[in-house]
Design a protein around this motif. Structure first.
Motif, PDB file in Angstrom:
ATOM      1  N   ARG A  49      44.541  50.161  84.696  1.00 26.21           N
ATOM      2  CA  ARG A  49      43.646  51.042  84.946  1.00 26.21           C
ATOM      3  C   ARG A  49      42.945  50.861  86.398  1.00 26.21           C
ATOM      4  O   ARG A  49      42.679  51.385  86.896  1.00 26.21           O
ATOM      5  CB  ARG A  49      42.941  51.158  83.915  1.00 26.21           C
ATOM      6  N   TRP A  50      41.994  49.187  86.473  1.00 26.69           N
ATOM      7  CA  TRP A  50      41.791  49.186  88.254  1.00 26.69           C
ATOM      8  C   TRP A  50      42.444  49.426  89.100  1.00 26.69           C
ATOM      9  O   TRP A  50      42.251  49.370  90.185  1.00 26.69           O
ATOM     10  CB  TRP A  50      41.453  48.152  87.245  1.00 26.69           C
ATOM     11  N   ASP A 123      31.381  51.493  86.756  1.00 25.76           N
ATOM     12  CA  ASP A 123      31.723  50.645  85.781  1.00 25.76           C
ATOM     13  C   ASP A 123      31.105  49.936  84.407  1.00 25.76           C
ATOM     14  O   ASP A 123      30.349  49.629  84.051  1.00 25.76           O
ATOM     15  CB  ASP A 123      33.877  50.310  85.234  1.00 25.76           C
ATOM     16  N   ARG A 124      30.744  48.431  85.255  1.00 30.06           N
ATOM     17  CA  ARG A 124      30.472  47.262  85.151  1.00 30.06           C
ATOM     18  C   ARG A 124      29.230  47.148  85.598  1.00 30.06           C
ATOM     19  O   ARG A 124      28.839  46.837  86.878  1.00 30.06           O
ATOM     20  CB  ARG A 124      31.132  46.325  85.183  1.00 30.06           C
ATOM     21  N   ASP A 175      31.649  40.200  80.853  1.00 31.68           N
ATOM     22  CA  ASP A 175      31.508  41.634  81.058  1.00 31.68           C
ATOM     23  C   ASP A 175      29.704  42.565  80.733  1.00 31.68           C
ATOM     24  O   ASP A 175      30.199  42.327  79.369  1.00 31.68           O
ATOM     25  CB  ASP A 175      32.635  42.072  80.548  1.00 31.68           C
ATOM     26  N   ASN A 177      29.437  45.122  79.763  1.00 31.99           N
ATOM     27  CA  ASN A 177      29.850  46.026  78.556  1.00 31.99           C
ATOM     28  C   ASN A 177      30.366  45.263  77.405  1.00 31.99           C
ATOM     29  O   ASN A 177      30.568  46.190  76.287  1.00 31.99           O
ATOM     30  CB  ASN A 177      31.346  46.765  79.169  1.00 31.99           C
ATOM     31  N   PHE A 181      30.125  47.421  74.166  1.00 33.89           N
ATOM     32  CA  PHE A 181      31.293  47.769  72.880  1.00 33.89           C
ATOM     33  C   PHE A 181      30.881  47.356  71.861  1.00 33.89           C
ATOM     34  O   PHE A 181      30.649  48.116  70.643  1.00 33.89           O
ATOM     35  CB  PHE A 181      31.942  47.698  73.809  1.00 33.89           C
ATOM     36  N   TRP A 215      38.869  39.542  79.167  1.00 32.56           N
ATOM     37  CA  TRP A 215      40.272  40.647  78.301  1.00 32.56           C
ATOM     38  C   TRP A 215      41.494  40.079  77.643  1.00 32.56           C
ATOM     39  O   TRP A 215      42.338  40.629  78.180  1.00 32.56           O
ATOM     40  CB  TRP A 215      39.737  41.667  79.210  1.00 32.56           C
TER      41      TRP A 215
END
Ligand code: GAL
Length: 363
Positions: A49-50, A123-124, A175, A177, A181, A215
Motif C-alpha cells: 500500500r505504501w 494518512d497518519r 501510529d 491510527n 481503529f 504492524w
C-alpha cells in the motif's frame, strides 16, 4: 474512474529505483514545471500500500507540474527524520509525510516551519506539534466500526447467537491510527463483551495488551500462536479483529498451523484492511473473511490538491475542522470514507472500481 496505478510489479520497480537514489522524479508531462519541488516521505516499502501511495502522490503532483522527491523510511523513525531533514536541506517547497512514529517528528518539523515549508500529514496524524498544516486521511474510526460490524453480523450477535470466542489485535502503538481503529471497533464490540456473547479467552482486551509493533505480520502470527497454545486447549476461536491485511495473513498462518481450515474446525471470521493483493486472494479462497478498502488513488489526489492549493495561495478544501486535535492544534482535515469488502462484493468494489483486474486476483 481512472485506471489503477498502484500495484503492478513494473510500476513498483520504477518507484523503488527512483526513491533508492533519492532522485528527482521529473517534471510534468509537458516538460513545464509549475510550482517547485515536493518532498514525499513514506514509512515503508514492506507493504504494497505504501509503495502505491508513494507512486500515486508522485504521479498526481507531476500531473500538476511539480517535481517530486520520494523517500521511504523503511520503518525506522530515525531514518525518516534524517530523510526529512535532507529534503528540507535540498529546499523542497512542501512536504507530504506519512509518519512512522507520530511523535518523533517534532524537531524536524520545527526546521520545516522555520524554512516556511508547509506540511501535509498523510494518512497518519502527526502528533504534538503545531507545525502540521493539513491532514489527509480516511475516517479511521469508521474503519474500526466496519471491522467490528462485520464480526457482529457474521456471528449473528444481533440475533442473540453466542457465546463466541474472539481475539483482538491492534496496530503499531506509535501510529495514531491504531487508536482510531481500535476504539471504533471496541465501541461496537464492548456491549457483546459485557453480556458475554463474545468472550476473549486470552483475557487481552486493553489496547496496551494487543498492539503490534510496526504492524508486522510475523509479530501478529507469533502472538496468535501463543494465544492458541495457551488459551485454546479444547476451545476454538470464532473471530479475530485484525486491523490490517499484513497482520491478518500472519494470524491466518498461525490458525492454519493449529489445524484451522477444515470442516470440523473452520477458520474464524478474520477482518483486515487495505485490500492488499494477498488478502483479496485469501478472501476469494475463503480464508481471510473481510478487508477494508480505502481508495488510495483518492487519498493521493486529496494530498496533492492540498499541496497545490497551499503553494498557490488558494484556500484548501477540507471537510473537518474540529476533530483532529494533535495535542498542539486542531489540524484541518480532509477525510475519505472506507468501504467493507468481502467475497460477496469484491468484484463490484475492487474490480469494477479499477483497483485490481480479475486476472491479477485470480493468478
Ligand atoms: C495505518 C494505515 C493502514 C495500514 C497500516 C499498516 O496507518 O492507516 O491503512 O496501512 O498503517 O501499514
Amino acid at each position: 474512474m481512472r485506471n489503477r496505478r498502484a500495484v503492478t510489479a513494473g510500476a513498483v520497480t520504477i518507484v523503488l529505483t527512483l526513491s533508492a537514489c533519492g532522485q528527482d522524479t521529473d517534471s510534468g508531462s509537458d516538460g513545464l514545471l509549475k510550482g517547485g519541488t515536493v518532498g514525499i516521505a513514506m514509512p515503508t516499502r514492506a507493504s504494497e500500500r505504501w509503495i502505491a501511495d508513494g507512486k500515486n502522490v508522485v504521479e498526481d503532483l507531476r500531473g500538476l507540474r511539480y517535481k517530486t522527491k520520494l523517500v521511504f523510511g523503511d520503518d525506522d523513525p530515525n531514518r525518516q527524520v534524517a530523510q526529512i531533514r535532507e529534503l528540507i536541506k535540498q529546499g523542497v517547497d512542501a512536504l507530504v509525510i506519512a509518519a512512522i512514529d507520530n511523535r518523533s517528528l517534532n524537531g524536524v518539523l520545527q526546521q520545516a516551519a522555520e524554512a516556511k515549508i508547509p506540511v501535509i500529514s498523510y494518512d497518519r496524524l502527526i502528533l504534538g506539534t503545531k507545525n502540521v498544516d493539513y491532514y489527509a486521511s480516511f475516517d479511521n474510526e469508521q474503519v474500526g466500526r466496519l471491522q467490528a460490524r462485520y464480526i457482529i453480523d457474521k456471528l449473528g450477535l444481533d440475533d442473540g447467537a453466542g457465546p463466541f470466542n474472539v481475539e483482538l489485535f491492534a496496530g503499531s502503538n506509535d501510529d495514531n491510527n491504531t487508536t482510531y481503529f481500535f476504539s471504533g471497533a471496541m465501541k461496537l464490540l464492548q456491549p457483546y463483551l459485557d453480556n458475554r456473547q463474545l468472550v476473549v479467552q486470552s483475557g487481552q482486551t486493553k489496547l496496551s495488551q494487543v498492539t503490534t509493533q510496526r504492524w508486522d505480520g510475523a509479530t501478529a502470527r507469533k502472538r496468535m500462536d501463543e494465544i492458541l497454545s495457551t488459551s485454546y486447549g479444547s476451545g476454538k476461536v470464532d473471530g479475530v479483529l485484525s486491523p490490517y491485511d499484513g497482520m491478518s495473513i500472519g494470524i491466518l498462518a498461525a490458525l492454519k498451523a493449529a489445524g484451522y481450515g477444515s470442516d470440523s474446525k473452520p477458520l474464524p471470521v478474520v477482518t483486515g484492511q487495505d485490500a492488499e493483493l494477498a488478502s483479496v486472494r485469501s478472501i476469494i479462497a475463503g480464508q481471510q473473511t473481510q478487508t477494508i478498502y480505502k481508495d488510495l488513488r483518492e487519498l493521493a489526489q486529496i494530498a496533492s490538491r492540498l499541496v497545490d492549493d497551499i503553494l498557490n495561495d488558494r484556500r484548501p478544501t477540507v471537510n473537518n475542522t474540529t476533530t483532529y486535535d494533535n495535542g498542539a492544534k486542531v489540524v484541518p482535515a480532509y477525510l475519505l470514507q472506507p468501504t467493507s469488502v468481502d467475497k460477496s462484493n469484491y468484484e463490484d468494489i475492487l474490480v469494477a472500481g479499477g483497483f485490481y483486474t480479475d486476472a491479477e486476483l485470480k493468478k
